[in-house]
Design an enzyme around this catalytic site. Structure first.
Site, mmCIF file in Angstrom:
data_model
loop_
_atom_site.group_PDB
_atom_site.id
_atom_site.type_symbol
_atom_site.label_atom_id
_atom_site.label_comp_id
_atom_site.label_asym_id
_atom_site.label_seq_id
_atom_site.Cartn_x
_atom_site.Cartn_y
_atom_site.Cartn_z
ATOM 1 N N TRP A 1 6.288 -3.414 5.208
ATOM 2 C CA TRP A 1 6.666 -2.221 5.992
ATOM 3 C C TRP A 1 7.259 -1.149 5.101
ATOM 4 C CZ3 TRP A 1 3.738 -2.881 9.732
ATOM 5 C CH2 TRP A 1 3.611 -4.102 10.395
ATOM 6 N N ASP A 2 8.038 -1.569 4.104
ATOM 7 C CA ASP A 2 8.538 -0.587 3.135
ATOM 8 C C ASP A 2 7.382 0.133 2.450
ATOM 9 O OD1 ASP A 2 11.304 -0.878 3.345
ATOM 10 O OD2 ASP A 2 11.389 -2.512 1.894
ATOM 11 N N ILE A 3 6.363 -0.639 2.104
ATOM 12 C CA ILE A 3 5.225 -0.066 1.390
ATOM 13 C C ILE A 3 4.483 0.910 2.305
ATOM 14 C CG2 ILE A 3 2.987 -0.653 0.366
ATOM 15 C CD1 ILE A 3 4.351 -3.322 -0.560
ATOM 16 N N ALA B 1 6.500 4.024 2.656
ATOM 17 C CA ALA B 1 6.479 4.858 1.448
ATOM 18 C C ALA B 1 5.271 5.789 1.444
ATOM 19 C CB ALA B 1 6.429 3.959 0.205
#
Lengths: 416, 416
Positions: free
Chosen positions: B162-164, B167
């Site tokens: 999810w961070d990716i 981003a």
């Protein structure tokens, strides 16, 4: 309606996840995305899960907010229509997004028809060989460290994370090329391989350098968060929560929320560790978890929730998707990122607009997925300037089709 | 050197993964990304894994290709420098990327200093409460269907997916806002919550509609691919491969590669199924896997590889990261997406440039991560027009610092 940031027409010839999700992203920011499909649908049109009407929730999810042109891609005339759409005039056209490598959409031949064309091709591997998310993921090392995985029992991810990362990178690359074209007039031939997406991410996260320079593979530590403290715990009433103590602020909130300041301090003393240092929390993860486990096991979820929210702990509850929908207002029409949508052959359902919120801009409502061929006539008229006679002849010759040729149209006639 | 598509200056005030990876993406396409950090480093500067020098491979991986300004963010004068950088002149400036919500970087106050400013704030939840990848992921349903997970034993992903995704969406949103600003002069206040990223993805993939309309949660089926056929298998010599038969082309290649045409046809007859239909392959996945398992178990990996490559099967091998680096040329300097990099305090290592390949453009070599404060003087001079006297006074007052104040500088002096 969309966020209205991008003034661009994109022709998408695609299947599965990465390219369609890139197109959806562009559409949700305002691009006019024209998805071209074989009459009757491409290879992803019937992918599970299906509604009783035969419509795919997977396809309709990924193709929201686009226009659809149904065309016989085997016929030279059909191919010429797609090439004409990609290369049609207007400074905001001339963009192709595809994951279907085919010589008649080769960049050079498009660039010969229109200077400044931008094409973005998503590939499996950069050498043109096939790969999908799952056959790339197996080589990243993650299945050997997820869920206590091993080489004998690797654990695949279910979320197609590389497809998703690929999609947003492709959308970004197209916009970057458009930005350059506005300044310089130059087009671009962009290629993005799924395997490159995955392996470059390993570099960005430091995992590759770790293996190369320290000779270390990330350990297989189940649900523990690597490098700090965090894990899942079960409550007295059978719920399960995830807690994170990555930053020192998160860590002290967690200890305070549990009221275990004294016990944690005693553990630090006995282990001769300083848990304000994240690496030392990580090394002591099993001992810390052993202290926390009985705390959770002794308390019902409601009490945990109250204590954690009062103390601003970084935590979350485990949910199934049906539970999420029923009980988490973040996934409801109360969240402006979501709205009610009516999709032909599907019905009325909650659907996501753009996750990005822009203050003062329209809230990013996305239109439903089209029927196959729903915009065939409109697109041929608007973009190629064909008159109704010419469009009629293309229908008669079976080169294009309208929504009546959608394979689920029987069910659709009842529902629309 | 970067891909050179974007002409933009971005000030990044960030920590952890999502915002830094967004900044890296912008930098790899040509933006001048100035990361501002507290003198001595922010909360992510010492995150594992660490080199013996103390430098973090995580931080240096995510902050490649940026410039670094070290500044005392607690001092009003330090904050004013960051605000001045964000709002400095030039049509290509005026962009802030942050995941650190702080009133002195509030959009309105920046917009009051410079019209047309673009800010992008990454949040945990949209209401301002904290969340990280792992505390969002637990609510998506995926841990209950990954690796045979259940509510009692959920399986967290290790890849911060999810961070990716967040981003790349943030990087895309910034570029979309810049595109609009070029056309209209209007700035934008963008906010992107990690939980919205995750939950909107559930909608895009059809998972949310499935739960709402069909009342179904995705089943927990281990390494089987949902909706078609695909699974991992062990070879006679202890290697493990993943195969995918998602499209009918992939499926027939797999059957042909294994030479099991007759056996599969017999299974179809006995089960009264048509495996050319992906949904029927999916329903018969256990029976199909039972046919394939002994085939793999009887053959060494080399034979499987030869047969599969000859038949263009969609497959991959499971590898650890050290194995990947040693044995897969896709992760080597032979792949133009990777190149050798020298990072201070780390040494020489393989690093990823931009995953996007642009024909005829520079190959996208990315510079190494900076030392903290490595570009302090350069940025203050170039962007704010300060002379050496003014810059010297800021150093003397402890408001800014150069690379000598990097906490790993002792080790660095030996290595650079």
């Amino acid at each position: 309606m969309s966020l209205g940031f991008i003034d661009l027409r994109v022709v998408e010839s695609s299947a599965f996840i990465a390219a369609p999700l890139a197109g959806l992203t562009l559409a949700q920011f305002g691009a006019d995305v024209i998805r071209v499909d074989m009459i009757g649908g491409g290879i992803d049109y019937g992918r599970l899960p299906l509604m009783p009407s035969g419509r795919s929730l997977y396809w309709t999810g990924l193709n929201k907010g686009k226009r659809s042109l149904a065309v016989d891609l085997r016929k030279p005339e059909g191919r010429e229509i797609v090439r004409a759409l990609v290369t049609a005039g207007g400074e905001n056209g001339g963009v192709l997004l595809t994951n279907i490598a085919t010589s008649w959409l080769a960049h050079e031949s498009l660039a010969a028809k229109r200077a400044g064309v931008i094409s973005c091709s998503i590939q499996g591997n950069a050498d043109g060989t096939t790969a999908v998310d799952y056959t790339v993921n197996c080589a990243t090392g993650y299945p050997l460290v997820t869920g206590g995985g091993t080489m004998e029992k690797p654990v695949n991810h279910v979320l197609p994370a590389w497809d998703i990362a690929c999609a947003y990178q492709a959308a970004f690359a197209i916009l970057a090329a458009v930005d350059r074209r506005r300044r310089t007039g130059t087009g671009a031939e962009l290629r993005l391989a799924l395997s490159d997406v995955a392996f470059t991410t390993l570099s960005h996260l430091g995992v590759l350098a770790e293996a190369e320079l320290l000779g270390e593979d990330r350990p297989s530590i189940g649900n523990h968060i690597y490098g700090a403290f965090g894990r899942d715990f079960g409550t007295a009433d059978g719920r399960r929560v995830m807690v994170a103590g990555i930053s020192s602020g998160q860590w002290s909130s967690l200890v305070r929320g549990c009221g275990l300041e004294r016990e944690i301090a005693a553990l630090e003393t006995s282990m001769q560790r300083d848990f304000s240092n994240e690496a030392e929390r990580y090394e002591a993860r099993e001992a810390i978890a052993a202290l926390l486990e009985p705390w959770f096991a002794a308390r019902p979820f409601d009490e945990v929730q109250r204590l954690f929210d009062d103390n601003r702990v970084c935590w979350g509850i485990y949910r199934s998707v049906t539970d999420l929908l029923a009980n988490d207002s973040r996934v409801s029409a109360a969240n402006p990122v979501f709205h009610s949508m009516q999709t032909a052959g599907v019905g009325t359902h909650l659907a996501a607009g753009n996750a990005v919120r822009a203050t003062g801009a329209p809230s990013g409502v996305t239109g439903p997925a089209p029927l196959l061929g729903q915009h065939t006539d409109e697109v041929l008229g608007e973009v190629l300037g064909l008159d109704s006679g010419a469009i009629g002849r293309l229908h008669d010759q079976g080169i294009v089709a309208g929504p009546e040729r959608d394979p689920t149209s029987g069910a659709l006639q009842r529902s629309i």
